[in-house]
Design a protein around this motif. Structure first.
Motif: not given
Lengths: 567, 258
Positions: A466-467, A438, A422
């Motif tokens: 990302d995450e 995001e 994600r």
């Protein structure tokens, strides 16, 4: 030969066209720095020895970079009357398969990325041909189909070390018609009407800057190209110069003519040896064809370009520090005014534009201001090249109309997070930019929208997180960069960034209390408000945006009730 | 910059003052006894804008913008605010940074106290064997005066960012130094150490560069550094009588009035 008439230009164009579309197969290896790093040179040598040993009738050449970093090394194959085919992940081991495929007119499916039936160089169209229906079309690859290539129109399709191929793609015909048939003031007017804004990050209207420089008193003036691209993760200008150096030279030539200036400089960082080499080669070529030097195109206009190499300081991208560096002085900014347009290199009025700004000029003059401003959004016309890097599935060099949403760039072109993770945020504008979370990815990338988000356009680096990314660590990374690149002239940048870094280290080490966060915020605010130049004024953006959008990550690291106050 | 010589009216903190168009704002403030702290400004040098302490707010069409008073040129209708809450807030942080950077400077301490800043929240620089005694604030006055006024260029900035220091090239003794001591005279924090041992002047802060002193032909006392004397004599027009050149001011006076 010296080009002095449309017939001369046409003769060279024919030579170049025959190189792009010879009467035998042509293999071109993408050899910009990225392609070379992926093993392009070894591949080029291997292909060469196979062709030599086999005595095959195949043309082997170099090309620039098409920008799909993930698929490197990329090779393009042209067989007469067939589509151009892009091959990906070609290695020395699969070189034989490529040659075999070319000879049998049967491209190995596992190596084929896509086919190109015709290519619009904007300044000219090249038809390749039909066939290879089983290979996906260029427009079926989302990484490509969601882009809009104007500046990168030649990158990956022509040999950057051969001026005739640039001319074959329509190059220098715009400069020819401008120099032989346009009034200089009308050129400035055209650029003004196009709405072109500085691509170095500040977004100042280019035509207006040209006009100010032209009106500045004095007869001896300079135009300078800023190629001191230094943001971590940004390589747009490098690719533009390595893949299509003549585009820059043509842009500068047109600008010089418009402003009536006969001396040009390209200030380029020493860390770009290939770009320097290709520019030098391109300048030599242009001179030998009478496109630089005295009496260009047989007119009475003269213009020459020299290269000035930087010594590795990020701050030298700032205009006044850049001038100091060119003059051989320590690369430190001075307060403006005076602006460069009044007193620049050696005290003469100087027009400074970014590489990509210059690269826009030939198309604007070729197609007109109306055509150009048809791309992009209001107040932000044209396209922008971005380097899409970090934890994104398809890292690469991309070009989209200004105003395109971050969502479209990161998901439609970039394919989302690397390995299906994600995506959490994106950093725009390098160390001077900010991290946009995001939930705001519907933001369009234009100068104003990014500023509203607390970030900025910068030169065009997009670093995806990302995450798994620790946002406090990201802030530390960028502050560490800015602190070590600070010139040390003014206190807030020199000492302030050092202490910002120390506080961030304390937070990450789990040794900071709530008061440290307060101090971090206060200090960032002062550095922004009181620093002398743009480097200091924007250096704390990564801290301020991560504090704004990812406060919980800071809070999680804070130790409550530290026994000794954290020291 | 053009100094047209016109007298214009400007507004500082709501009061009106007369000033010469093109004049540096900080000069006007000094003349009018309006306190704006500063470390890197010297009227004989070109504007530099590095210490950032003289930040003020310029009011244009109701909007304010922060800028340094040492780089603003006076023009008709200029409106300035020198101590708004924002200016004071930032100035205090800057002073805290200076306290950390130059922990041994009494000048900085005194300056900070005037703004109620008695200690710093930032990690103080650890000072051991610093030729500038833990007092240097990198205002650059010494470097600029050595280059722009004396033309010696004996000292410069070494390294960059937080590692910047002022020293001689390669941190070695530098024969280009004339020992004039102008650097020490302009240093706002008294950081530059000069030691006169009699026949030698030792530039303690400049890598211990030794400079030869010359004696008075009359009384035998030391007059000054030889390179400075030679430099000065070469620039006196008309040339000074030879028998006077080797004398100290006192002996010279005696010689002339005899």
């Amino acid at each position: 030969m010296r080009i002095a008439s449309p017939e001369d230009l046409d003769a060279v164009r024919k030579i170049g066209l025959f190189k792009i579309q010879p009467d035998r197969p042509r293999i071109a290896v993408g050899l910009a720095t990225c392609g070379i790093a992926a093993g392009g040179n070894e591949l080029y040598d291997r292909l060469g020895s196979i062709i030599r040993e086999g005595g095959y009738d195949i043309e082997l050449t170099k090309s620039g970079c098409i920008g799909f970093c993930r698929q490197e090394p990329i090779v393009s194959v042209t067989i007469p009357h067939k589509p151009l085919v892009l091959l990906h992940h070609v290695t020395s081991d699969t070189a034989e398969d490529v040659i075999k495929g070319v000879l049998q007119e049967d491209i190995p499916k596992n190596l084929a990325l896509c086919r190109v039936k015709e290519w619009d160089h904007i300044t000219g169209m090249i038809q390749y041909g039909e066939g290879f229906e089983t290979i996906p079309d260029y427009h079926e690859i989302p990484f490509f189909s969601n882009q809009h290539k104007i500046i990168l129109r030649d990158a990956g399709f022509i040999n950057p070390e051969d001026i005739t191929e640039y001319i074959a793609a329509g190059g220098y015909s715009t400069a020819f018609s401008v120099l032989t048939g346009r009034d200089p003031d009308s050129v400035i007017d055209e650029v003004k009407r196009s709405g072109l804004r500085g691509r170095g990050g500040a977004g100042f209207p280019t035509g207006l800057k040209w006009e100010i420089t032209k009106k500045a008193p004095g007869s001896e003036k300079f135009i300078v190209c800023n190629a001191d691209e230094g943001d971590p993760g940004a390589y747009m200008n490098r690719n533009e110069m390595e893949s299509d150096p003549h585009m820059l030279i043509e842009g500068m030539l047109i600008g010089a003519y418009a402003m009536g200036i006969s001396e040009g400089l390209i200030y380029i960082r020493a860390e770009y040896p290939l770009a320097i080499e290709r520019l030098r080669h391109a300048i030599r070529e242009a001179k030998s064809y009478g496109l630089l030097g005295k009496e260009i195109f047989g007119t009475d206009f003269s213009f020459d370009i020299k290269i000035a190499i930087g010594a590795g300081a990020f701050v030298c991208g700032e205009s006044t520090a850049l001038v100091a560096s060119i003059e051989g002085k320590i690369g430190r900014p001075h307060p403006r005014p005076p602006r460069l347009t009044d007193s620049g290199v050696w005290g003469r009025p100087t027009d400074l534009n970014n590489v990509e700004t210059w690269c826009n000029v030939p198309v604007i003059m070729a197609k007109g201001a109306e055509w150009y401003s048809g791309t992009g959004v209001r107040g932000n016309s044209g396209t922008k090249v971005f380097s899409l890097v970090g934890k994104v599935d398809n890292p690469g060099m991309i070009e989209v109309p200004l105003g395109t949403s971050l969502h479209r760039i990161i998901y439609d072109i970039g394919g989302g997070g690397a390995g299906g993770k994600r995506v959490k945020a994106v950093q725009t504008g390098g160390p001077s930019g900010g991290c946009i979370p995001e939930r705001f990815f519907n933001t369009g990338v234009d100068f104003e929208s990014l500023l509203t988000m607390g970030s900025m356009m910068g030169s065009g680096g997009l670093v995806v997180m990302d995450e798994d990314t620790d946002m406090v660590d990201i802030a530390r990374y960028f502050i560490n960069f800015a602190a070590s690149e600070s010139c040390g002239k003014c206190l807030p940048c020199r000492e302030g960034l050092k202490h910002t870094l120390l506080i961030l280290n304390r937070i990450l080490a789990g040794k900071a209390g709530v008061e440290d966060i307060t101090l971090l915020e206060t200090l960032a605010d002062t550095i922004q408000a009181t620093s002398l130049c743009g480097l200091g004024q924007t250096a704390t953006n990564p801290v301020q945006t991560t504090l704004k959008y990812f406060r919980e990550e800071y809070d999680a690291l804070i130790v409550q009730d530290l026994p000794d106050g954290g020291r | 910059m053009d100094t047209t010589g016109h007298t214009v009216t400007i507004t500082i903190n709501k009061n009106q003052y007369q000033a010469v168009e093109g004049e540096i704002l900080l000069e006007v403030a000094r003349r009018e006894k309006i306190d704006i702290p500063h470390l890197c400004y010297e009227s004989s040098l070109s504007p530099y804008g590095a210490c950032r302490l003289c930040m003020v707010e310029v009011v244009t069409c109701g909007k304010t913008e922060m800028t340094t008073a040492c780089t603003v040129r006076v023009h008709r209708g200029l409106e300035i605010l020198t101590d708004t809450p924002d200016v004071i807030r930032h100035r205090k942080i800057l002073l805290e940074l200076y306290l950390a950077e130059a922990p041994h400077s009494d000048v900085i301490k005194a300056m900070a106290i005037r703004y109620g800043v008695t200690k710093t929240r930032f990690l103080k620089k650890i000072v051991t064997g610093d030729p500038l005694l833990g007092r240097c604030v990198l205002c650059g006055l010494c470097v600029r005066v050595c280059n722009e006024i004396m033309g010696a260029g004996a000292i410069g900035f070494v390294n960059r960012g937080p590692y910047t220091i002022v020293s001689t090239p390669f941190l070695e003794e530098n024969p280009a130094c004339m020992g004039c001591g102008t650097c020490a005279a302009v240093c706002p924090t008294h950081a530059i150490g000069i030691e006169d041992t009699g026949e030698k002047r030792i530039m303690r802060s400049w890598s211990g560069t030794p400079v030869e002193m010359i004696r008075c032909a009359g009384c035998g006392g030391y007059i000054g550094p030889k390179p400075v004397m030679e430099y000065a004599r070469s620039r006196i027009d008309p040339v000074m009588a030879e028998e006077l050149q080797e004398l100290c001011p006192a002996c010279r006076r005696k010689q002339v009035t005899r």
